[in-house]
Design an enzyme around this catalytic site. Structure first.
Site, PDB file in Angstrom:
ATOM      1  N   GLN A 148       0.799  -1.165   0.149  1.00 40.59           N
ATOM      2  CA  GLN A 148      -0.022  -0.279   0.121  1.00 40.59           C
ATOM      3  C   GLN A 148       1.113   1.319   0.531  1.00 40.59           C
ATOM      4  O   GLN A 148       1.977   1.421   1.294  1.00 40.59           O
ATOM      5  CB  GLN A 148      -0.930   0.301   1.484  1.00 40.59           C
ATOM      6  CG  GLN A 148      -1.675   1.039   1.526  1.00 40.59           C
ATOM      7  CD  GLN A 148      -2.719   1.265   2.732  1.00 40.59           C
ATOM      8  OE1 GLN A 148      -1.943   1.544   3.488  1.00 40.59           O
ATOM      9  NE2 GLN A 148      -3.894   0.872   2.467  1.00 40.59           N
TER      10      GLN A 148
ATOM     11  N   GLU B   8     -15.233  -4.285   6.189  1.00 41.83           N
ATOM     12  CA  GLU B   8     -14.447  -4.376   7.504  1.00 41.83           C
ATOM     13  C   GLU B   8     -15.598  -4.614   8.082  1.00 41.83           C
ATOM     14  O   GLU B   8     -16.783  -3.722   8.985  1.00 41.83           O
ATOM     15  CB  GLU B   8     -13.716  -3.398   7.765  1.00 41.83           C
ATOM     16  CG  GLU B   8     -12.503  -3.017   9.185  1.00 41.83           C
ATOM     17  CD  GLU B   8     -12.604  -3.934  10.648  1.00 41.83           C
ATOM     18  OE1 GLU B   8     -12.414  -5.373  10.549  1.00 41.83           O
ATOM     19  OE2 GLU B   8     -13.312  -3.059  11.346  1.00 41.83           O
TER      20      GLU B   8
HETATM   21  C1  LIG Z   1       4.087  -0.368  11.335  1.00 39.59           C
HETATM   22  C2  LIG Z   1       3.821   0.708  10.664  1.00 39.59           C
HETATM   23  C3  LIG Z   1       2.735   0.414   9.185  1.00 39.59           C
HETATM   24  C4  LIG Z   1       2.885   1.326   8.024  1.00 39.59           C
HETATM   25  N1  LIG Z   1       1.964   0.577   6.702  1.00 39.59           N
HETATM   26  C5  LIG Z   1       1.794   1.594   5.867  1.00 39.59           C
HETATM   27  C6  LIG Z   1       1.660   0.616   4.898  1.00 39.59           C
HETATM   28  O1  LIG Z   1       1.341  -0.135   4.186  1.00 39.59           O
HETATM   29  N2  LIG Z   1       1.280   1.929   3.709  1.00 39.59           N
HETATM   30  C7  LIG Z   1       0.889   3.295   3.941  1.00 39.59           C
HETATM   31  O2  LIG Z   1       0.469   4.057   3.419  1.00 39.59           O
HETATM   32  N3  LIG Z   1       0.656   4.003   5.130  1.00 39.59           N
HETATM   33  C8  LIG Z   1       1.737   3.261   6.055  1.00 39.59           C
HETATM   34  N4  LIG Z   1       1.624   3.579   7.874  1.00 39.59           N
HETATM   35  C9  LIG Z   1       1.535   4.776   7.903  1.00 39.59           C
HETATM   36  C10 LIG Z   1       0.397   4.955   9.101  1.00 39.59           C
HETATM   37  O3  LIG Z   1      -0.032   4.923   8.135  1.00 39.59           O
HETATM   38  C11 LIG Z   1       1.391   6.590   9.515  1.00 39.59           C
HETATM   39  O4  LIG Z   1       2.413   6.397  10.091  1.00 39.59           O
HETATM   40  C12 LIG Z   1       0.126   7.211  10.154  1.00 39.59           C
HETATM   41  O5  LIG Z   1      -1.070   7.212   9.527  1.00 39.59           O
HETATM   42  C13 LIG Z   1       0.362   8.461  11.038  1.00 39.59           C
HETATM   43  O6  LIG Z   1       1.448   9.472  10.094  1.00 39.59           O
HETATM   44  P1  LIG Z   1       2.841  10.097  10.618  1.00 39.59           P
HETATM   45  O7  LIG Z   1       3.404   9.075  10.555  1.00 39.59           O
HETATM   46  O8  LIG Z   1       2.694  10.574   9.381  1.00 39.59           O
HETATM   47  O9  LIG Z   1       2.855  10.611  11.691  1.00 39.59           O
HETATM   48  P2  LIG Z   1       2.218  12.080  11.986  1.00 39.59           P
HETATM   49  O10 LIG Z   1       0.633  12.522  11.591  1.00 39.59           O
HETATM   50  O11 LIG Z   1       2.972  12.947  12.058  1.00 39.59           O
HETATM   51  O12 LIG Z   1       1.349  11.802  14.006  1.00 39.59           O
HETATM   52  C14 LIG Z   1       2.121  12.371  14.549  1.00 39.59           C
HETATM   53  C15 LIG Z   1       2.181  13.109  16.040  1.00 39.59           C
HETATM   54  O13 LIG Z   1       1.548  13.846  15.622  1.00 39.59           O
HETATM   55  C16 LIG Z   1      -0.237  13.310  16.354  1.00 39.59           C
HETATM   56  N5  LIG Z   1      -0.968  13.957  14.917  1.00 39.59           N
HETATM   57  C17 LIG Z   1      -1.068  14.332  13.985  1.00 39.59           C
HETATM   58  N6  LIG Z   1      -2.009  14.806  12.908  1.00 39.59           N
HETATM   59  C18 LIG Z   1      -2.963  15.310  14.387  1.00 39.59           C
HETATM   60  C19 LIG Z   1      -4.528  15.489  14.575  1.00 39.59           C
HETATM   61  N7  LIG Z   1      -5.203  16.277  13.601  1.00 39.59           N
HETATM   62  N8  LIG Z   1      -4.493  15.885  16.459  1.00 39.59           N
HETATM   63  C20 LIG Z   1      -4.232  15.157  17.034  1.00 39.59           C
HETATM   64  N9  LIG Z   1      -3.034  14.879  16.675  1.00 39.59           N
HETATM   65  C21 LIG Z   1      -2.156  15.132  15.913  1.00 39.59           C
HETATM   66  C22 LIG Z   1      -0.426  12.245  15.609  1.00 39.59           C
HETATM   67  O14 LIG Z   1      -0.634  11.414  16.452  1.00 39.59           O
HETATM   68  C23 LIG Z   1       1.149  11.486  16.261  1.00 39.59           C
HETATM   69  O15 LIG Z   1       0.834  11.523  17.272  1.00 39.59           O
HETATM   70  C24 LIG Z   1       2.333   2.703   8.378  1.00 39.59           C
HETATM   71  C25 LIG Z   1       2.736   3.305   9.714  1.00 39.59           C
HETATM   72  C26 LIG Z   1       3.281   2.090  10.618  1.00 39.59           C
HETATM   73  C27 LIG Z   1       4.171   2.815  12.159  1.00 39.59           C
END
Ligand SMILES: Cc1cc2nc3c(=O)[nH]c(=O)nc-3n(C[C@H](O)[C@H](O)[C@H](O)COP(=O)(O)OP(=O)(O)OC[C@H]3O[C@@H](n4cnc5c(N)ncnc54)[C@H](O)[C@@H]3O)c2cc1C
Lengths: 379, 304
Positions: free
Chosen positions: A128, A246
Site C-alpha cells: 500500500q 471491515e
Molecule cells: C508499522 C506501520 C506500518 C504502516 N504501513 C503503512 C502502509 O503499508 N502504507 C501506508 O501508506 N502507510 C503505512 N503506515 C503509515 C501510517 O498510516 C502513518 O504512520 C500514520 O497514519 C501516522 O502518520 P505519520 O507517521 O505521518 O504521523 P503524523 O501524522 O506526523 O503524526 C505525528 C503525531 O502527531 C499527531 N497528530 C497529527 N495530526 C493530529 C491531529 N489532527 N490532532 C491531534 N494529533 C495529531 C499524531 O497523533 C502523532 O502523535 C504504517 C505505519 C506503521 C507504524
C-alpha cells in the site's frame, strides 16, 4: 442477546479444526524475520493451502472465488487459526484485506479478472503506497503528482511507510490528479506495477532492526490509465469504500495472541501491584473480546454501532499495558529480544500509530460519535 | 451468537428509561430513597423480573438504566432477595470479626441480608443495635449507620446461595455502574457543546474532546463486559462465569469512577459545586466500588 454459537457455526469450527490438525504439521518452520524471500514463500504457500482447502477470501463474495462466510465464521476462522498457531496472513495482508476488496467494489471486469484470482491463490503480493513524508495523519494532503500523457499517467513524488513495499508486485497508489481542486477532491487510486521503470524502493529499518516497510520514490513512472480504479479524482471515496468491508474482525488474531501472552504471565507475577495490573489487563482483553462479538453481530445486521469506531483505541491501550507489564515481569530477562514476549513488546509499539494514530481515533470518536465540533482553522 | 440487544430488550431498555425520566428526575433522586421509590419500582416489576421469566441480561439492562438515572436505594439487594424475603431488603458482606459493619439505608429496611462464605443470613432491623448514624455520609443519597456487632441472623441459604448472590450482585452493581459511567459521558458532552470559552464551545478543544472520547470508550468497553457477564450467568456453558463476573466488576467500577472524575473536570468550577449532579455520581461510584467485591479483589481473582 446471547453468546451461544449456532450448530452450523460449531460445525464450521469442527471442520476447520480438523483441517488445521492435518495441514499444520506439513509446514516448514517459520523463516527468520529478515529473510524476506523465505517469508514471501512461506506466507504465499500458506495462502495457497487455504485456497485449496476453500478457506481463502473468507469475506469475499463467492462470484470472485471467496467463501462469503458470515461474520461469525470469519471470527471463528481467525480465532481458530491463531489459536492453532497457523501462519499469519503476512505478506498477503494488503491483497486479501485491502486491495482485493477495493477491486471487488470499484474495479473494472478486466482489473478483477487480472488480480482477484491471483491474490486468492497467493500468486500476487500487494503493498500500500498511501502515506507520504508530508501526508500521514493528514492523508488527504498527499502530493505525489500524476499527469495524464496519452494512455498513461506520469507519476512523480515520494511515498513512505509502505509495508511489504520491497516484496510487493503491485501497489495501491494514491496520487493527486487535480492540484487545483480541494484536497479530498483531486485524488485518484491507481494499480501500480512495482517493477515499473522509474520506481526506487528503499527499505526503512524499524526499531526491531528489520525492514517491514519502505520508502518509494517515483521518477517519471508511467502507469496506464486503464489501471485507474474508479473515476479520475474520485480516489478518496474509493479508498474509504474498502473500509465498509471491515466486519469488526480486524484485531481477532491480535487478541488471541494477547490473551495467550497474558495467560502466560499469570505464574510469573508475584507482587500485588503486578497482580492487579494483570487482572486489569485480563479484564480489558475479555471485554474487548466481548466488544468484538458485539461489533461482529452489528456488522452482520448492517448496523455498525459505536464500538466499531472505538475498538482500535481501546485495544491500543490494553496492548500497551500488557506490553509494559511483560517487560516489568521479565525484568532483566527482557534484554534478549529472542524472547518472543520482548519482540512482541517492540512490535506492538506500532499499534497506536499505524492506520490512524490514537489521537486521530480520539478526534473521530469525539466528532463522529459524540458530535463535538471540529477544532477551527484547519478543517 | 447474537451479542446485541433483541427487539424485546430494546423495548425493555426504552421502557425503563422512560420510567426513570418520568418519575425519577434529579429533583426526586436528590430527595433520596424512601418506600415510595421501592413501591413504584416494585409495581413496575423491577424486582420480580427473574420470577417473571426474564434473564440476567434483561435485569442487567434494567440496572444500567437505573444507574444512568442514579435512582437511589438498596435496589440490587432487593432484586436478589425477591421471592425469598418480602419488602425493602438491604445487605452487606459480613465484616471480619471485630470490624464494625456499615449498613446502608438503615431507616428504610424491612430486612438486612448478610453474606459470608457459609451462606446468607437474614437480620431483622429491630435486632440491630441502634449504632451510630453517619451524620455526614460520603454519598448524601446513601444514608449509613455504623454498627459495632452484627447479629448472626437467621440462615436462609447455604454457600451455594452466597455464591449465586455474590455473582449476580456483582453483575447488577456493575450494570448500575456502567449506566452511571454512560450518564457522565452524556452530561459532560452536553456541557462541552454548550459552554463557550475563547469564543467557541469547549468541546472543540482537543484536550477536552480527547478526554470525552476516553470516557466514551471506557463506558462502552465496560458495557460489553457487563453484558457478556450477564449473558454468561444466563448460559454458563458459553463462558467462565467467575472470570466474566470479575472482569465486569473491575471495568465497570473503574468506568463509573473514572468517568465521574472526567466529567467533573469538563464542568470546570461548576463541577465542584453541589448544584451540578456530577459529585453525586462520583460519590456513589466510591460507595459501589466497595460492594460485592472491590475492583482490586476482583482483579486479583482474575489472576489466580
Ligand atoms: C508499522 C506501520 C506500518 C504502516 N504501513 C503503512 C502502509 O503499508 N502504507 C501506508 O501508506 N502507510 C503505512 N503506515 C503509515 C501510517 O498510516 C502513518 O504512520 C500514520 O497514519 C501516522 O502518520 P505519520 O507517521 O505521518 O504521523 P503524523 O501524522 O506526523 O503524526 C505525528 C503525531 O502527531 C499527531 N497528530 C497529527 N495530526 C493530529 C491531529 N489532527 N490532532 C491531534 N494529533 C495529531 C499524531 O497523533 C502523532 O502523535 C504504517 C505505519 C506503521 C507504524
Amino acid at each position: 442477546m446471547d453468546l451461544r454459537l449456532s450448530d452450523s457455526d460449531e460445525a464450521f469450527r469442527a471442520e476447520l479444526r480438523a483441517w488445521l490438525t492435518r495441514a499444520l504439521p506439513e509446514l516448514d518452520s517459520p523463516p527468520a524475520r529478515d529473510d524476506w524471500p523465505a517469508r514471501v514463500r512461506y506466507d504465499t504457500d500458506w495462502q495457497r493451502r487455504l485456497f485449496d482447502a476453500g478457506y481463502a477470501g473468507m469475506s469475499w463474495p463467492t462470484e470472485y472465488g471467496g467463501r462469503d462466510a458470515s461474520p461469525t465464521e470469519q471470527l471463528l476462522f481467525l480465532e481458530e487459526t491463531t489459536q492453532a498457531q497457523a501462519p499469519y496472513v503476512g505478506v498477503n495482508f494488503v491483497g486479501n484485506l485491502h486491495a482485493g476488496p477495493t477491486l471487488i467494489a470499484e474495479g473494472t471486469d478486466e482489473q478483477k479478472a487480472a488480480h482477484l484470482p491471483r491474490i486468492l491463490r497467493g500468486d500476487e503480493v500487494w503493498c500500500q503506497c498511501f502515506s507520504e513524508p508530508g501526508a500521514g495523519s493528514d492523508l488527504a494532503g498527499l502530493r505525489a503528482r500524476a499527469v495524464r500523457d496519452g494512455d498513461d499517467y506520469v507519476v512523480n513524488g515520494q511515498k513512505i511507510w509502505c509495508s511489504f513495499g520491497h516484496v510487493g508486485e503491485f501497489g495501491e497508489l494514491l496520487v493527486r490528479t487535480d492540484p487545483d481542486a480541494s484536497k479530498h477532491r483531486g485524488i485518484s487510486w491507481l494499480i501500480l506495477a512495482m517493477d515499473s521503470a522509474g520506481i526506487e524502493v528503499r527499505p526503512i529499518e524499524t526499531l526491531l532492526g528489520s525492514s517491514e516497510f519502505s520508502e518509494v520514490f517515483f521518477d517519471e513512472v508511467r502507469v496506464p490509465v486503464v489501471n485507474r480504479v474508479g473515476a479520475e479524482n474520485d480516489g478518496w471515496r474509493v479508498t474509504n469504500v474498502t473500509l465498509s468491508f471491515e466486519r469488526g474482525t480486524a484485531f481477532v488474531g491480535e487478541m488471541v495472541d494477547a490473551r495467550r501472552l497474558a495467560d502466560e504471565l499469570r505464574p510469573l507475577v508475584h507482587d500485588a501491584t503486578d497482580r492487579h495490573e494483570l487482572g486489569h489487563v485480563l479484564a480489558q482483553l475479555d471485554a474487548l473480546w466481548a466488544l468484538t462479538m458485539r461489533n461482529v453481530t452489528q456488522a452482520s445486521h448492517g448496523t455498525p454501532g459505536p464500538g466499531a469506531l472505538m475498538f482500535k483505541l481501546a485495544y491500543s491501550e490494553a496492548r500497551d499495558r500488557l506490553g509494559e507489564l511483560s517487560m516489568r515481569v521479565l525484568g532483566r530477562d527482557a534484554f534478549d529480544v529472542h524472547d518472543y514476549r520482548v519482540e512482541e513488546r517492540l512490535r506492538t509499539l506500532s499499534i497506536p500509530i499505524a492506520a490512524g494514530t490514537s489521537q486521530i481515533q480520539r478526534n473521530i470518536i469525539g466528532e463522529r460519535l459524540l458530535g463535538l465540533p471540529k477544532e477551527k482553522s484547519w478543517e | 451468537m447474537n451479542f446485541d440487544l433483541s427487539e424485546d430488550q430494546r423495548a425493555l431498555q426504552e421502557g425503563i428509561r422512560r420510567l426513570c425520566e418520568g418519575r425519577f428526575d434529579m429533583t426526586r433522586v436528590r430527595s433520596g430513597f424512601d418506600t415510595s421509590v421501592w413501591t413504584e419500582l416494585a409495581d413496575t416489576g423491577v424486582f420480580s423480573l427473574r420470577a417473571d421469566g426474564f434473564g440476567w441480561a434483561d435485569v442487567s439492562l434494567t440496572f444500567q438504566e437505573l444507574g444512568r438515572a442514579l435512582v437511589p436505594g438498596p435496589l440490587v439487594w432487593s432484586h436478589l432477595a425477591h421471592g425469598v424475603v418480602d419488602g425493602v431488603v438491604g445487605g452487606l458482606e459480613r465484616p471480619r470479626r471485630g470490624e464494625p459493619a456499615i449498613v446502608e439505608h438503615p431507616g428504610d429496611l424491612d430486612a438486612l441480608a448478610v453474606i459470608d462464605d457459609a451462606g446468607v443470613a437474614l437480620v431483622r432491623p429491630a435486632d440491630l443495635d441502634p449504632g451510630a448514624p453517619l451524620t455526614w455520609p460520603l454519598d448524601p443519597l446513601t444514608p449509613m449507620q455504623r454498627i459495632a456487632e452484627l447479629p448472626a441472623g437467621e440462615p436462609i441459604g447455604d454457600a451455594r446461595l452466597a455464591t449465586a448472590w455474590r455473582q449476580a450482585g456483582a453483575v447488577l452493581t456493575a450494570a448500575y455502574e456502567v449506566g452511571m459511567a454512560q450518564a457522565c459521558v452524556e452530561r459532560a458532552t452536553a456541557y462541552a457543546l454548550e459552554r463557550e470559552q475563547f469564543g467557541r464551545p469547549i468541546g472543540s478543544f482537543q484536550a477536552v474532546k480527547h478526554l470525552l472520547a476516553d470516557l466514551a470508550v471506557r463506558a462502552e468497553v465496560a458495557r460489553a463486559a457487563v453484558d457478556a457477564a450477564a449473558c454468561t450467568l444466563d448460559d454458563p456453558e458459553t463462558g467462565d462465569v467467575r472470570r466474566a463476573v470479575s472482569g465486569a466488576k473491575v471495568l465497570a467500577g473503574e468506568a463509573a469512577l473514572g468517568n465521574a472524575k472526567g466529567a467533573l473536570q469538563v464542568y470546570g468550577g461548576m463541577g465542584f459545586t453541589w448544584e451540578v449532579d456530577v459529585h453525586l455520581y462520583l460519590k456513589r461510584a466510591w460507595v459501589l466500588n466497595t460492594a460485592f467485591g472491590a475492583p482490586a479483589a476482583h482483579a486479583d481473582a482474575l489472576v489466580s
